[in-house]
Design an enzyme around this catalytic site. Structure first.
Site, mmCIF file in Angstrom:
data_model
loop_
_atom_site.group_PDB
_atom_site.id
_atom_site.type_symbol
_atom_site.label_atom_id
_atom_site.label_comp_id
_atom_site.label_asym_id
_atom_site.label_seq_id
_atom_site.Cartn_x
_atom_site.Cartn_y
_atom_site.Cartn_z
ATOM 1 N N LYS A 35 2.259 1.612 -22.794
ATOM 2 C CA LYS A 35 3.416 1.547 -21.590
ATOM 3 C C LYS A 35 4.537 1.251 -22.033
ATOM 4 O O LYS A 35 5.561 1.663 -21.590
ATOM 5 C CB LYS A 35 2.620 0.769 -20.635
ATOM 6 C CG LYS A 35 3.428 0.841 -19.087
ATOM 7 C CD LYS A 35 2.940 -0.293 -18.246
ATOM 8 C CE LYS A 35 1.630 -0.084 -17.597
ATOM 9 N NZ LYS A 35 1.252 -0.912 -16.917
ATOM 10 N N ASN A 210 1.186 -7.243 4.727
ATOM 11 C CA ASN A 210 0.255 -6.191 4.624
ATOM 12 C C ASN A 210 -0.834 -6.051 5.705
ATOM 13 O O ASN A 210 -1.269 -5.152 5.887
ATOM 14 C CB ASN A 210 -0.213 -6.348 2.991
ATOM 15 C CG ASN A 210 0.901 -5.611 2.286
ATOM 16 O OD1 ASN A 210 1.751 -5.051 2.556
ATOM 17 N ND2 ASN A 210 0.537 -5.316 0.868
ATOM 18 N N CYS A 262 -2.675 -1.576 -2.816
ATOM 19 C CA CYS A 262 -2.392 -2.732 -2.109
ATOM 20 C C CYS A 262 -2.871 -3.011 -0.726
ATOM 21 O O CYS A 262 -3.582 -3.850 -0.656
ATOM 22 C CB CYS A 262 -0.912 -2.592 -1.986
ATOM 23 S SG CYS A 262 0.019 -2.437 -3.260
#
Ligand code: UGA
Length: 436
Positions: A35, A210, A262
């Site tokens: 990455k 959230n 999430c």
């Protein structure tokens, strides 16, 4: 300012590129060498509009680089902690192993006056525990939650609707507020609200935000269940509710529900932490939010079964969408892919198409059929299921064109994103979720 960003996943890679784009000198650090190499070339490791461009600009300007060496964080004024906090295996709590490992690795490089700004979504109390660990270094821990949405990550990072920072109640805490204020000075000067809280409140803001969004989505999906039983239309209901400015139309999108990396794991971790605090009863409703959400996937599959008169085995089903939402190649806990997998489990010949997520989906679910071209997926289908509301399906697919490709004009709109009247007028058996 000199900054390090530790953890270059969704949150960290975007944060690093965004901070460099507003003039800071940024080093992004990740343990994943592949990455790091990609990012250092200016390639975004995931689908995110504008990210590649921002990375290349930062690297070319000499203000952004990526490494796997934690020692390179030394000398930065502020260290943003942006590692992942997945769900633990076999439980609902957040797994803090990456947070702990990052703090351990950073510890020898912290100097007095440095600020460690946590951005990861963590259970309340984590920041205080980190503060105790780094206390001997003379650095200060603050919590600075991130509210970015995938697909809008660059926009949300550069122009957030608020900046929250939780700080300890000390003189070091007051100094750290100024460091964070300076980090975000361009957004703050442009009028972004800047809220200073204690550490626990800042940690809770993220989980609560959230949880609220997930609750709003499950609320409208519960209404979709009622609408189905009563012969009403949930999309018209949502429109009417949304005009009440106290309610608002956003996040009242009904259909197969929420997924991604999430909302699902965050509401579970939030409830698990509340239990630990002896306040499980305060968030019992989050279990229902989760249950309503998961029922939507069953409902979508049932609609397909019903539309095919119970004969799913061996039938060809075109599944339009694999990503958990449009403008993303993310398939983590994707309701779209879950519906495809369940249909395959019933013996259907499933062909999945998606503008961005096919490679990710095929790596995890090689048992499904895939077509890069939307029309190839539609060809000879016995039924079509729309499960991610990409513009390619919602806006650009005409009922007449699709009708010329399929075997049966049966369409299940798992996102309530199609014009039901137009599809019906073109001879389709259209079924939404909670729509007449
Ligand atoms: C979510 C939050 O929106 C961000 O504020 C937060 O920073 C992020 O989680 C995070 O914690 O990192 P994201 O996961 O990118 O962002 O996705 P959303 O755009 O919120 O969508 C989540 C899911 O809800 C998707 O599956 C979407 O299809 C679904 N959804 C969304 C609905 O079913 N109905 C809606 O009306 C809206």
């Amino acid at each position: 300012m000199r900054m390090s960003v530790i953890g270059c996943g969704y949150l960290g890679a975007v944060h690093a590129a965004a901070m460099a784009s507003i003039g800071h000198d940024v080093i992004g650090i990740d343990v994943d060498e592949a990455k790091v190499a990609m990012l250092q070339r200016g390639d975004a490791p995931f689908f995110e509009p504008q990210l590649g461009e921002l990375l290349r600009q930062g690297i070319d300007a000499g203000r952004l680089r990526f490494t796997s060496r934690m020692a390179d964080a030394g000398g930065a004024d502020v260290h943003f902690l942006a590692v992942g906090t997945p769900q633990v295996q076999g439980g609902h709590a957040a797994d803090l192993r990456y947070v702990d490992a990052a703090v351990d690795a950073l510890l020898p490089h912290l100097r007095p006056g440095d600020v460690l700004a946590g951005k990861s979504t963590v259970p309340v109390g984590t920041a205080a525990a980190i503060a105790r660990r780094i206390d001997p270094t003379g650095a200060t821990v603050v919590w600075n939650p991130e509210f970015l949405r995938e697909g809008w990550a660059v926009h949300d990072t550069l122009t957030p609707d608020r900046i929250v920072v939780g700080v300890p109640d000390t003189t070091d805490g007051a100094a750290a507020v100024e460091t964070i204020r300076a980090s975000y000075s361009s957004a703050i000067d442009a009028g972004t609200p800047f809220l200073v809280t204690d550490l626990a409140t800042a940690e809770l803001v993220k989980g609560a935000a959230n949880a609220f969004l997930a609750t709003k989505i499950s609320f409208i999906n519960a209404m979709a269940e009622i609408a189905d039983a009563a012969g009403a239309d949930v999309t018209l209901l949502a429109d009417a509710l949304g005009h009440d400015t106290r309610i608002g139309r956003r996040y009242l999108g009904s259909g197969i529900g929420f997924g991604g990396g999430c909302l699902p794991k965050d509401i579970r971790a939030f409830a698990a932490r509340a239990e630990e605090l002896g306040r499980g009863e305060s968030v019992v409703f989050l279990r229902e939010v989760d249950a309503i959400n998961l029922r939507r996937r069953d409902r979508a599959v049932q609609l397909v079964i019903d539309a095919l008169d119970g004969r799913v085995f061996g039938r060809r089903i075109a599944v339009l969408g694999a990503a958990f939402k449009p403008f993303s190649d993310d398939i983590r806990d994707s309701p779209a892919l879950d519906v495809a997998v369940r249909l395959r489990g019933l013996g259907a010949d499933v062909i999945v198409t998606d503008p961005a997520a096919i490679d990710n989906a095929a790596a995890v679910h090689p048992q499904l059929g895939y077509a890069r071209d939307r029309d190839d997926a539609l060809r000879d289908a016995d039924a079509v299921v729309v499960v991610t509301e990409w513009d390619e399906y919602r806006r650009d697919l005409s009922p007449a064109h699709a009708g010329g490709l399929v075997r049966n004009r049966i369409i299940i709109d798992g996102r309530n994103c199609l014009d039901a009247a137009a599809w019906r007028a073109a001879g389709w058996n259209y079924r939404g979720m909670g729509r007449r």
